[in-house]
Design a protein around this motif. Structure first.
Motif, PDB file in Angstrom:
ATOM      1  N   SER A  61     118.263  24.684  -1.805  1.00 42.89           N
ATOM      2  CA  SER A  61     118.505  25.945  -2.503  1.00 42.89           C
ATOM      3  C   SER A  61     117.253  26.785  -2.629  1.00 42.89           C
ATOM      4  O   SER A  61     117.314  27.981  -2.885  1.00 42.89           O
ATOM      5  CB  SER A  61     119.070  25.674  -3.904  1.00 42.89           C
ATOM      6  OG  SER A  61     118.164  24.883  -4.650  1.00 42.89           O
ATOM      7  N   SER A  62     116.074  26.148  -2.448  1.00 41.17           N
ATOM      8  CA  SER A  62     114.820  26.882  -2.568  1.00 41.17           C
ATOM      9  C   SER A  62     114.285  27.331  -1.217  1.00 41.17           C
ATOM     10  O   SER A  62     113.178  27.858  -1.138  1.00 41.17           O
ATOM     11  CB  SER A  62     113.760  26.010  -3.254  1.00 41.17           C
ATOM     12  OG  SER A  62     113.394  24.916  -2.431  1.00 41.17           O
ATOM     13  N   PHE A  63     115.068  27.108  -0.138  1.00 44.50           N
ATOM     14  CA  PHE A  63     114.605  27.511   1.178  1.00 44.50           C
ATOM     15  C   PHE A  63     114.601  29.032   1.259  1.00 44.50           C
ATOM     16  O   PHE A  63     115.631  29.662   1.467  1.00 44.50           O
ATOM     17  CB  PHE A  63     115.518  26.942   2.269  1.00 44.50           C
ATOM     18  CG  PHE A  63     115.263  25.490   2.542  1.00 44.50           C
ATOM     19  CD1 PHE A  63     114.407  24.757   1.755  1.00 44.50           C
ATOM     20  CD2 PHE A  63     115.914  24.867   3.595  1.00 44.50           C
ATOM     21  CE1 PHE A  63     114.183  23.406   2.001  1.00 44.50           C
ATOM     22  CE2 PHE A  63     115.698  23.517   3.845  1.00 44.50           C
ATOM     23  CZ  PHE A  63     114.832  22.797   3.046  1.00 44.50           C
ATOM     24  N   ARG A  64     113.453  29.614   1.090  1.00 43.72           N
ATOM     25  CA  ARG A  64     113.292  31.047   1.214  1.00 43.72           C
ATOM     26  C   ARG A  64     112.130  31.301   2.169  1.00 43.72           C
ATOM     27  O   ARG A  64     111.021  30.824   1.941  1.00 43.72           O
ATOM     28  CB  ARG A  64     112.977  31.691  -0.153  1.00 43.72           C
ATOM     29  CG  ARG A  64     114.122  31.582  -1.142  1.00 43.72           C
ATOM     30  CD  ARG A  64     115.313  32.441  -0.686  1.00 43.72           C
ATOM     31  NE  ARG A  64     116.360  32.458  -1.702  1.00 43.72           N
ATOM     32  CZ  ARG A  64     117.335  31.575  -1.781  1.00 43.72           C
ATOM     33  NH1 ARG A  64     117.382  30.580  -0.912  1.00 43.72           N
ATOM     34  NH2 ARG A  64     118.262  31.684  -2.706  1.00 43.72           N
ATOM     35  N   PRO A  65     112.371  32.059   3.231  1.00 42.60           N
ATOM     36  CA  PRO A  65     111.283  32.340   4.154  1.00 42.60           C
ATOM     37  C   PRO A  65     110.094  32.965   3.439  1.00 42.60           C
ATOM     38  O   PRO A  65     110.257  33.692   2.463  1.00 42.60           O
ATOM     39  CB  PRO A  65     111.917  33.329   5.138  1.00 42.60           C
ATOM     40  CG  PRO A  65     113.373  32.990   5.103  1.00 42.60           C
ATOM     41  CD  PRO A  65     113.636  32.627   3.672  1.00 42.60           C
ATOM     42  N   ALA A  66     108.916  32.661   3.922  1.00 43.77           N
ATOM     43  CA  ALA A  66     107.708  33.182   3.306  1.00 43.77           C
ATOM     44  C   ALA A  66     107.722  34.704   3.301  1.00 43.77           C
ATOM     45  O   ALA A  66     108.357  35.349   4.137  1.00 43.77           O
ATOM     46  CB  ALA A  66     106.487  32.675   4.073  1.00 43.77           C
ATOM     47  N   ARG A  91     106.900  26.529  14.065  1.00 39.82           N
ATOM     48  CA  ARG A  91     105.949  25.492  13.673  1.00 39.82           C
ATOM     49  C   ARG A  91     104.737  26.056  12.939  1.00 39.82           C
ATOM     50  O   ARG A  91     103.982  25.308  12.321  1.00 39.82           O
ATOM     51  CB  ARG A  91     105.493  24.718  14.906  1.00 39.82           C
ATOM     52  CG  ARG A  91     106.589  23.923  15.592  1.00 39.82           C
ATOM     53  CD  ARG A  91     106.108  23.349  16.907  1.00 39.82           C
ATOM     54  NE  ARG A  91     105.762  24.410  17.838  1.00 39.82           N
ATOM     55  CZ  ARG A  91     105.170  24.213  19.016  1.00 39.82           C
ATOM     56  NH1 ARG A  91     104.863  22.979  19.391  1.00 39.82           N
ATOM     57  NH2 ARG A  91     104.897  25.229  19.815  1.00 39.82           N
ATOM     58  N   ASP A  92     104.560  27.364  13.001  1.00 37.52           N
ATOM     59  CA  ASP A  92     103.425  27.993  12.326  1.00 37.52           C
ATOM     60  C   ASP A  92     103.718  28.303  10.861  1.00 37.52           C
ATOM     61  O   ASP A  92     102.849  28.829  10.152  1.00 37.52           O
ATOM     62  CB  ASP A  92     103.035  29.295  13.037  1.00 37.52           C
ATOM     63  CG  ASP A  92     102.487  29.052  14.435  1.00 37.52           C
ATOM     64  OD1 ASP A  92     101.940  27.955  14.666  1.00 37.52           O
ATOM     65  OD2 ASP A  92     102.615  29.956  15.292  1.00 37.52           O
ATOM     66  N   TYR A  93     104.937  27.997  10.405  1.00 29.76           N
ATOM     67  CA  TYR A  93     105.345  28.348   9.045  1.00 29.76           C
ATOM     68  C   TYR A  93     106.090  27.187   8.395  1.00 29.76           C
ATOM     69  O   TYR A  93     106.460  26.223   9.057  1.00 29.76           O
ATOM     70  CB  TYR A  93     106.234  29.605   9.056  1.00 29.76           C
ATOM     71  CG  TYR A  93     105.582  30.797   9.707  1.00 29.76           C
ATOM     72  CD1 TYR A  93     104.814  31.685   8.970  1.00 29.76           C
ATOM     73  CD2 TYR A  93     105.736  31.009  11.082  1.00 29.76           C
ATOM     74  CE1 TYR A  93     104.209  32.780   9.571  1.00 29.76           C
ATOM     75  CE2 TYR A  93     105.124  32.097  11.696  1.00 29.76           C
ATOM     76  CZ  TYR A  93     104.369  32.982  10.935  1.00 29.76           C
ATOM     77  OH  TYR A  93     103.763  34.057  11.539  1.00 29.76           O
ATOM     78  N   GLY A  94     106.335  27.328   7.096  1.00 32.71           N
ATOM     79  CA  GLY A  94     107.106  26.314   6.384  1.00 32.71           C
ATOM     80  C   GLY A  94     106.448  24.959   6.438  1.00 32.71           C
ATOM     81  O   GLY A  94     105.249  24.817   6.199  1.00 32.71           O
ATOM     82  N   SER A  95     107.243  23.958   6.814  1.00 34.57           N
ATOM     83  CA  SER A  95     106.724  22.588   6.894  1.00 34.57           C
ATOM     84  C   SER A  95     105.961  22.334   8.182  1.00 34.57           C
ATOM     85  O   SER A  95     105.320  21.290   8.334  1.00 34.57           O
ATOM     86  CB  SER A  95     107.892  21.593   6.807  1.00 34.57           C
ATOM     87  OG  SER A  95     108.719  21.707   7.962  1.00 34.57           O
ATOM     88  N   GLY A  96     106.060  23.268   9.139  1.00 33.90           N
ATOM     89  CA  GLY A  96     105.405  23.079  10.433  1.00 33.90           C
ATOM     90  C   GLY A  96     106.202  22.218  11.381  1.00 33.90           C
ATOM     91  O   GLY A  96     105.775  21.959  12.511  1.00 33.90           O
ATOM     92  N   ASN A  97     107.397  21.800  10.953  1.00 27.91           N
ATOM     93  CA  ASN A  97     108.243  20.932  11.779  1.00 27.91           C
ATOM     94  C   ASN A  97     109.060  21.769  12.761  1.00 27.91           C
ATOM     95  O   ASN A  97     109.399  22.920  12.485  1.00 27.91           O
ATOM     96  CB  ASN A  97     109.161  20.114  10.878  1.00 27.91           C
ATOM     97  CG  ASN A  97     109.918  19.044  11.639  1.00 27.91           C
ATOM     98  OD1 ASN A  97     111.055  19.247  12.033  1.00 27.91           O
ATOM     99  ND2 ASN A  97     109.284  17.895  11.853  1.00 27.91           N
TER     100      ASN A  97
END
Length: 228
Positions: free
Chosen positions: A214-219, A33-39
């Protein structure tokens, strides 16, 4: 049989298990939850932690719904009680639907995360798969058919949510199958709930700002970045 209240509580507690959050902490020592969309859902687990944890979270979330609707609803100590003029099979279907709904509510408002969870798509799919597998196979095919060319998980999820009650209605009113009308009613409610849960995604889709699968790349620096 177990009282309906007990079945609903058990379904809710199973649905409340936050697979993405717990897997992220166990495998990588981070809170998704601390990254990405937070979901707290599986889609964000894919985005942040990679396909291994994301796939595990997806299967676990589907399993919660399937277990509630297919197993917990069957925990009876005797014959199903009558509910007015309802037949026993109708009662069984309604109890399964309610158990599945309890798991979905648990996923969206989990006890273990301060009632702030995911959007319930995977758990909904699991619950309905346990109740009407043929319909869900059609809906899952529609999900893939929308996801692959568009790349939008949110769009595929919403279209699939609407496709479920439409498919059930066609089976009941066109082909005269034995599907219970309660499945259609709950399907409509679930479709509306999923669309409401995706209202922020709808805004991003309209603005052209929604993330594609396709753009899901971890930070940068995330431990799961090499898994996708």
């Amino acid at each position: 049989m177990l009282t309906l209240a007990v079945i609903l509580v058990l379904g809710y507690l199973i649905g409340s298990v936050p697979s993405s959050v717990w897997l992220g902490k166990m495998v990588h020592g981070i809170d998704v939850r601390d990254y990405g969309s937070g979901n707290a859902g599986a889609t964000n687990a894919f985005r942040v932690l990679g396909w291994k944890v994301g796939s595990s979270a997806l299967l676990f979330d589907m399993g919660k719904g399937a277990f509630a609707a297919g197993v917990i609803s069957q925990l009876r100590l005797g014959a199903l009680p009558s509910m007015g003029s309802w037949e026993a099979d109708t009662v069984a279907t309604v109890v399964a639907l309610l158990a599945g709904l309890a798991a979905i509510v648990g996923h969206m408002f989990p006890l273990y995360l301060g009632f702030d969870g995911g959007k319930g798509v995977a758990t909904t799919a699991g619950a309905l798969l346990a109740i009407t597998p043929l319909t869900m196979l059609v809906v899952m095919a529609i999900f893939v058919a929308v996801l692959l060319p568009s790349g939008y998980v949110s769009l595929a999820s919403m279209i699939s949510a609407v496709a479920f009650p439409v498919s059930v209605a066609v089976q009941i009113f066109v082909f005269g199958t034995g599907l219970n009308i309660s499945i259609l009613v709950v399907g409509i409610v679930l479709a509306l709930g999923i669309i409401i849960a995706h209202r922020s995604n709808i805004r991003r889709l309209i603005a052209g700002e929604e993330n594609q699968f396709s753009s899901f790349r971890p930070a940068k620096g995330m431990i799961g970045r090499d898994e996708i």
